[in-house]
Scaffold this motif. Structure first.
Motif, PDB file in Angstrom:
ATOM      1  N   ARG A 138      47.373 -11.487  46.033  1.00  0.00           N
ATOM      2  CA  ARG A 138      46.454 -11.848  44.937  1.00  0.00           C
ATOM      3  C   ARG A 138      47.123 -12.823  43.982  1.00  0.00           C
ATOM      4  N   ARG A 140      46.705 -15.249  40.297  1.00  0.00           N
ATOM      5  CA  ARG A 140      46.010 -15.595  39.045  1.00  0.00           C
ATOM      6  C   ARG A 140      46.481 -16.979  38.626  1.00  0.00           C
ATOM      7  N   TYR A 326      51.549 -13.718  40.759  1.00  0.00           N
ATOM      8  CA  TYR A 326      51.204 -13.040  42.008  1.00  0.00           C
ATOM      9  C   TYR A 326      51.278 -11.527  41.848  1.00  0.00           C
ATOM     10  N   PRO A 332      45.763  -2.340  48.785  1.00  0.00           N
ATOM     11  CA  PRO A 332      45.101  -3.152  47.764  1.00  0.00           C
ATOM     12  C   PRO A 332      44.321  -2.337  46.739  1.00  0.00           C
ATOM     13  N   ALA A 335      42.334  -4.542  44.149  1.00  0.00           N
ATOM     14  CA  ALA A 335      41.070  -5.090  44.631  1.00  0.00           C
ATOM     15  C   ALA A 335      40.008  -4.007  44.733  1.00  0.00           C
TER      16      ALA A 335
END
Length: 355
Positions: A138, A140, A326, A332, A335
């Motif tokens: 993931r 940002r 990161y 996850p 998520a």
């Protein structure tokens, strides 16, 4: 868990080995040192979870990490928490490589922790990190701005500072603004006096109750934070304060590394700093000092693209750099939690429509 083949890992990273790696990393950030990690732990209640990697061919790399104390191994660890700047990998054999990033991500993925968050690399290494980062991690996105200091301050002043910036610097000097430098902690109370004024201004701008804004500021930026950093870094933490007619009007905190300077904090009385152009003189002074100290760049931190803050930094010749932080999750959870929150919001909207 069994380490990767041919890779030796030590955690926390031994301080002596970390310092040796730093000695070979000519562009190391001030926020990539053991002293800085010690400040994070002392102020925010973390413990050192840094990792020293030694590869089969003898290369050594250090990754600054922290985790909460009294949390079991299945907790969350962080590169550096919000407000503590970028971290990322250090190498004793030249710049970090994409394969180094892949190796570290694989190691962190195999660890028994829920997640490793806020892995923010040195902006200069952002492209390498992205090249080595697996697609499932993931991200940002963000933007930071940096003033290159190649050629020395005279060249920066003549070719990078915008003409209107040089005009504002001279206006501040003509107005009688005086800049004081301090690396002993003497100006910490001055900075926090100005920070308290900034909190009032930010609360009004954002429409937040002042009591809430002050409570949040006290948690995020307690005075002991800057005192701790000033005491631990010594000459590596410099406070610049601008005075006009004997009153403090603006101040900034700059961290000095072996080859990099980083603007870390700023505060002001806007009604006094604006008319006197005090912030322009502050950054001009700090940039000149950084160039004279042999630094190759002056990091000005993250900004929202197109924002007034980004425009202000660009006036000094700051170059925009796009990068990401990161989050590595073996499972996850982040998520899943995000999807769960989205589902709840959809149900609430549906309920309102039916009602």
């Amino acid at each position: 868990m069994t380490p990767l083949a041919g890779l030796a890992v030590s955690t926390p990273a031994p301080a002596q080995a970390w310092r040796e790696v730093l000695g070979s990393a000519r562009r190391a950030l001030p926020t990539q040192t053991p002293a800085w990690l010690g400040c994070v732990c002392a102020v925010d209640g973390y413990e050192d979870a840094s990792r020293l990697y030694q590869t089969a061919d003898g290369r050594r790399l250090v990754l600054p990490l922290v985790r909460r104390r009294a949390v079991p191994p299945l907790g969350i660890q962080a590169g550096l928490p919000v407000g503590w700047g970028p971290g990322g990998l250090l190498s004793d054999d030249g710049p970090v490589r994409a394969e180094d990033v892949r190796m570290v991500v694989e190691d962190l993925t195999r660890r028994r922790s829920l997640a490793t968050t806020l892995l923010r690399p040195d902006p200069a290494a952002a492209a390498v990190w992205e090249a080595g980062m697996p697609p499932g991690v993931r991200r940002r996105p963000s933007m930071t701005q940096t003033v290159p200091l190649d050629g020395g301050f005279d060249q920066v002043w003549r070719t990078l500072f915008r003409p209107d910036t040089r005009t504002r610097v001279r206006r501040a000097e003509r107005a009688g603004v005086v800049v004081e430098r301090d690396d002993t902690g003497r100006l910490v109370p001055v900075f926090h006096e100005l920070y308290a004024s900034s909190v009032v201004r930010w609360a009004g701008r954002d429409g937040r109750p002042l009591a809430l804004a002050r409570w949040q500021a006290a948690r995020r930026e307690p005075e002991r934070k800057l005192r701790t950093v000033a005491a631990a870094l010594g000459t590596g933490c410099r406070i610049y304060a601008a005075f006009h007619a004997g009153q403090p009007v603006a101040a900034i905190v700059v961290l000095l590394g072996s080859g990099t300077a980083a603007y870390w904090r700023g505060a002001m009385r806007a009604e006094l700093a604006g008319p006197t152009c005090a912030n322009y003189l502050l950054h001009r002074t700090a940039i000149e000092d950084a160039a004279q100290a042999g630094c190759t760049c002056y990091l000005m931190g993250e900004s929202d693209p197109g924002s007034p803050l980004a425009l202000f930094k660009s006036r000094f010749g700051a170059v925009s750099q796009h990068l990401a932080s990161y989050r590595i999750e073996p499972v996850p959870f982040g998520a899943l939690a995000s999807r769960a929150r989205s589902g709840v919001r959809r149900l609430l909207r549906l309920g309102r429509v039916r009602g």
